[in-house]
Design an enzyme around this catalytic site. Sequence first.
Site, PDB file in Angstrom:
ATOM      1  N   HIS A 268      14.536  25.298  51.039  1.00  0.00           N
ATOM      2  CA  HIS A 268      13.450  25.789  50.172  1.00  0.00           C
ATOM      3  C   HIS A 268      12.168  25.769  51.017  1.00  0.00           C
ATOM      4  CE1 HIS A 268      11.242  26.708  46.636  1.00  0.00           C
ATOM      5  NE2 HIS A 268      11.353  25.589  45.944  1.00  0.00           N
ATOM      6  N   HIS A 307      17.742  35.106  50.920  1.00  0.00           N
ATOM      7  CA  HIS A 307      17.087  34.657  49.689  1.00  0.00           C
ATOM      8  C   HIS A 307      18.051  34.867  48.527  1.00  0.00           C
ATOM      9  CE1 HIS A 307      14.015  34.148  46.600  1.00  0.00           C
ATOM     10  NE2 HIS A 307      13.329  33.532  47.543  1.00  0.00           N
ATOM     11  N   ASP A 363       9.173  32.352  54.735  1.00  0.00           N
ATOM     12  CA  ASP A 363       9.020  31.264  55.713  1.00  0.00           C
ATOM     13  C   ASP A 363       9.204  31.702  57.157  1.00  0.00           C
ATOM     14  OD1 ASP A 363       8.537  29.175  53.870  1.00  0.00           O
ATOM     15  OD2 ASP A 363      10.636  29.227  53.294  1.00  0.00           O
TER      16      ASP A 363
HETATM   17  N1  CMC Z   1      21.793  32.537  57.954  1.00  0.00           N
HETATM   18  C1  CMC Z   1      23.093  32.913  58.045  1.00  0.00           C
HETATM   19  N2  CMC Z   1      23.855  33.245  57.007  1.00  0.00           N
HETATM   20  C2  CMC Z   1      23.279  33.202  55.804  1.00  0.00           C
HETATM   21  C3  CMC Z   1      21.937  32.849  55.618  1.00  0.00           C
HETATM   22  C4  CMC Z   1      21.191  32.510  56.754  1.00  0.00           C
HETATM   23  N3  CMC Z   1      19.907  32.160  56.654  1.00  0.00           N
HETATM   24  N4  CMC Z   1      21.623  32.887  54.306  1.00  0.00           N
HETATM   25  C5  CMC Z   1      22.742  33.265  53.685  1.00  0.00           C
HETATM   26  N5  CMC Z   1      23.747  33.469  54.588  1.00  0.00           N
HETATM   27  C6  CMC Z   1      25.107  33.945  54.306  1.00  0.00           C
HETATM   28  C7  CMC Z   1      25.970  32.826  53.725  1.00  0.00           C
HETATM   29  O1  CMC Z   1      26.640  32.116  54.736  1.00  0.00           O
HETATM   30  C8  CMC Z   1      26.898  33.620  52.842  1.00  0.00           C
HETATM   31  O2  CMC Z   1      27.866  34.235  53.674  1.00  0.00           O
HETATM   32  P1  CMC Z   1      29.396  34.346  53.163  1.00  0.00           P
HETATM   33  O3  CMC Z   1      29.336  35.275  51.989  1.00  0.00           O
HETATM   34  O4  CMC Z   1      30.133  34.880  54.315  1.00  0.00           O
HETATM   35  O5  CMC Z   1      29.809  32.967  52.779  1.00  0.00           O
HETATM   36  C9  CMC Z   1      26.026  34.742  52.300  1.00  0.00           C
HETATM   37  O6  CMC Z   1      25.017  34.943  53.292  1.00  0.00           O
HETATM   38  C10 CMC Z   1      25.380  34.406  50.952  1.00  0.00           C
HETATM   39  O7  CMC Z   1      24.641  33.199  51.121  1.00  0.00           O
HETATM   40  P2  CMC Z   1      24.470  32.071  50.039  1.00  0.00           P
HETATM   41  O8  CMC Z   1      24.348  30.750  50.749  1.00  0.00           O
HETATM   42  O9  CMC Z   1      25.537  32.212  48.987  1.00  0.00           O
HETATM   43  O10 CMC Z   1      23.092  32.505  49.419  1.00  0.00           O
HETATM   44  P3  CMC Z   1      22.181  31.624  48.469  1.00  0.00           P
HETATM   45  O11 CMC Z   1      21.549  32.549  47.525  1.00  0.00           O
HETATM   46  O12 CMC Z   1      22.930  30.484  47.893  1.00  0.00           O
HETATM   47  O13 CMC Z   1      21.118  30.994  49.491  1.00  0.00           O
HETATM   48  C11 CMC Z   1      19.196  30.603  50.773  1.00  0.00           C
HETATM   49  C12 CMC Z   1      19.812  31.404  49.620  1.00  0.00           C
HETATM   50  C13 CMC Z   1      17.726  30.929  50.860  1.00  0.00           C
HETATM   51  C14 CMC Z   1      19.358  29.099  50.472  1.00  0.00           C
HETATM   52  C15 CMC Z   1      19.925  30.970  52.083  1.00  0.00           C
HETATM   53  O14 CMC Z   1      19.752  32.345  52.366  1.00  0.00           O
HETATM   54  C16 CMC Z   1      19.440  30.128  53.257  1.00  0.00           C
HETATM   55  O15 CMC Z   1      19.958  29.017  53.461  1.00  0.00           O
HETATM   56  N6  CMC Z   1      18.446  30.633  54.064  1.00  0.00           N
HETATM   57  C17 CMC Z   1      17.880  29.839  55.138  1.00  0.00           C
HETATM   58  C18 CMC Z   1      16.866  28.853  54.583  1.00  0.00           C
HETATM   59  C19 CMC Z   1      15.589  29.548  54.178  1.00  0.00           C
HETATM   60  O16 CMC Z   1      15.052  30.352  54.916  1.00  0.00           O
HETATM   61  N7  CMC Z   1      15.086  29.187  52.989  1.00  0.00           N
HETATM   62  C20 CMC Z   1      13.814  29.705  52.488  1.00  0.00           C
HETATM   63  C21 CMC Z   1      14.002  30.571  51.291  1.00  0.00           C
HETATM   64  S1  CMC Z   1      12.491  31.493  50.893  1.00  0.00           S
HETATM   65  C22 CMC Z   1      11.325  30.267  50.461  1.00  0.00           C
HETATM   66  C23 CMC Z   1      11.593  29.698  49.144  1.00  0.00           C
HETATM   67  O17 CMC Z   1      11.115  30.244  48.151  1.00  0.00           O
HETATM   68  O18 CMC Z   1      12.259  28.658  49.074  1.00  0.00           O
END
Ligand code: CMC
Length: 429
Positions: A268, A307, A363
């Site tokens: 986050h 995201h 971010d």
């Molecule tokens: N790098 C590599 N792969 C990713 C990433 C990433 N940053 N984000 C998602 N994926 C992949 C994930 O592995 C999954 O792949 P598969 O379908 O093969 O398993 C797919 O994309 C869907 O991801 P998810 O984890 O189910 O997506 P989510 O909605 O649960 O997670 C997130 C959202 C923001 C937690 C995630 O994208 C992430 O960890 N990003 C990096 C951390 C980050 O930058 N966070 C800041 C978010 S914006 C500020 C805020 O408001 O918090």
Amino acid sequence: MTRDSLTITDNRTGKTYEIPITDDTIRALDLRQIKLNQNDFGMMSYDPAFNNTALCKSKISFIDGDNGVLRYRGYPIEELAERSTYLETAYLILFGELPTRKQLEEWIYHVTHHTFIHESIKKFLDGFHYDAHPMGMLISTIAALSTFYPDARHIFDADSRRKQTYRLIGKMPTLAAFAYRHSLGMPFAYPDNELSYPGNFLNMLFKTTELKYRPNPTLEHALDILFILHADHEQNCSAAAMRNVGSSHVDPYSACAAATAALYGPLHGGANEEVLRMLMDIGSIANVPSYIKRVKSGEKRLMGFGHRIYKNYDPRARIIKRIADEVFDVMGRNPLLDMALEIERIALQDEYFVSRKLYPNVDFYTGLIYQSMGFPVTMFPVLFAIPRTSGWIAQWEEMLLDPEQKIARPRQIYMGHDKRPYVPMDQRS
Ligand code: CMC
């Protein structure tokens, strides 16, 4: 003829149910009537991580994730970033409308006159190690505010809520700046009420021996825009924490400390710190392709990408890229920028990222700006928490005043052992 309802047939019993649809949504509680027999508890919906569950009805922020749209109370984020200030935007978020000139003046007056903190809070800060993470210090001191303002427990008194709002918005930059100064072993710099909200924050962070601190106008303006962009973001993890904890009717300081703790996590608000650590870890443009390969193999996450809601370019990231140029013009170009641009270039055309709709989020570029402005990486999530406070309070108040809301209490699907007798120690294997 179309009907606003869903017809569900339970193939276990052959029974059919008609469930009303409102706002493209069905009520999870309407599923409870679907039972195998009279003694059955009834059906629930299972939604780990709330992927498809609306927690509330809200009028604060609107996001269209497929088209990269963010609005506060109907106003596009791009217009607010261009024409508003953080305090005006905070007013809009909190009270629903842009303030008149008089309302804005009063609001600024009240916030500005609540920037000082009780001297005893300095003693808590002194108790922290010199290398304590400022988010840890911030979370603790926000929670401590509840002990100084016991009147905050009157959460259904509108005047009390207004007072705590002034205090929280006013004191967050002071707590944050004092945590920073503590980590440097520097004396605390007190608020200067003649300066703007971001200008005073810069004063409390960076003032040294000068009698009057004069913030650089470009940096002051850049910080103000960054604050606007971070002010609210509908039901994100920390807003949900604020609502969840606040639903127990605890005071807003305790709920806000919980929201700040949620924000601290690297998925986050802590992601801005992790982006910088990642860029420093990659080290050079030449290493970008091999790093991307490790991300694609699942070994790493590309921090600052992806995201839950945006499946398009995060509109905040687009504005932030522009501010970065303004800051770099004053402070010099951040050498990590080229690496970030190369990561973005490769990711935006790579099948892994394209098929998963992973774009830079808010971010990805903020850390580069903060670093150029002279902040250590540990301060980055703190810079997110300060402006998000207005969003948290608005979400909290909306929750409190919503007659449909009650204490948040999810259900579970129990997967553990059935009843079994206690096993004495000498019979355990
Ligand atoms: N790098 C590599 N792969 C990713 C990433 C990433 N940053 N984000 C998602 N994926 C992949 C994930 O592995 C999954 O792949 P598969 O379908 O093969 O398993 C797919 O994309 C869907 O991801 P998810 O984890 O189910 O997506 P989510 O909605 O649960 O997670 C997130 C959202 C923001 C937690 C995630 O994208 C992430 O960890 N990003 C990096 C951390 C980050 O930058 N966070 C800041 C978010 S914006 C500020 C805020 O408001 O918090």
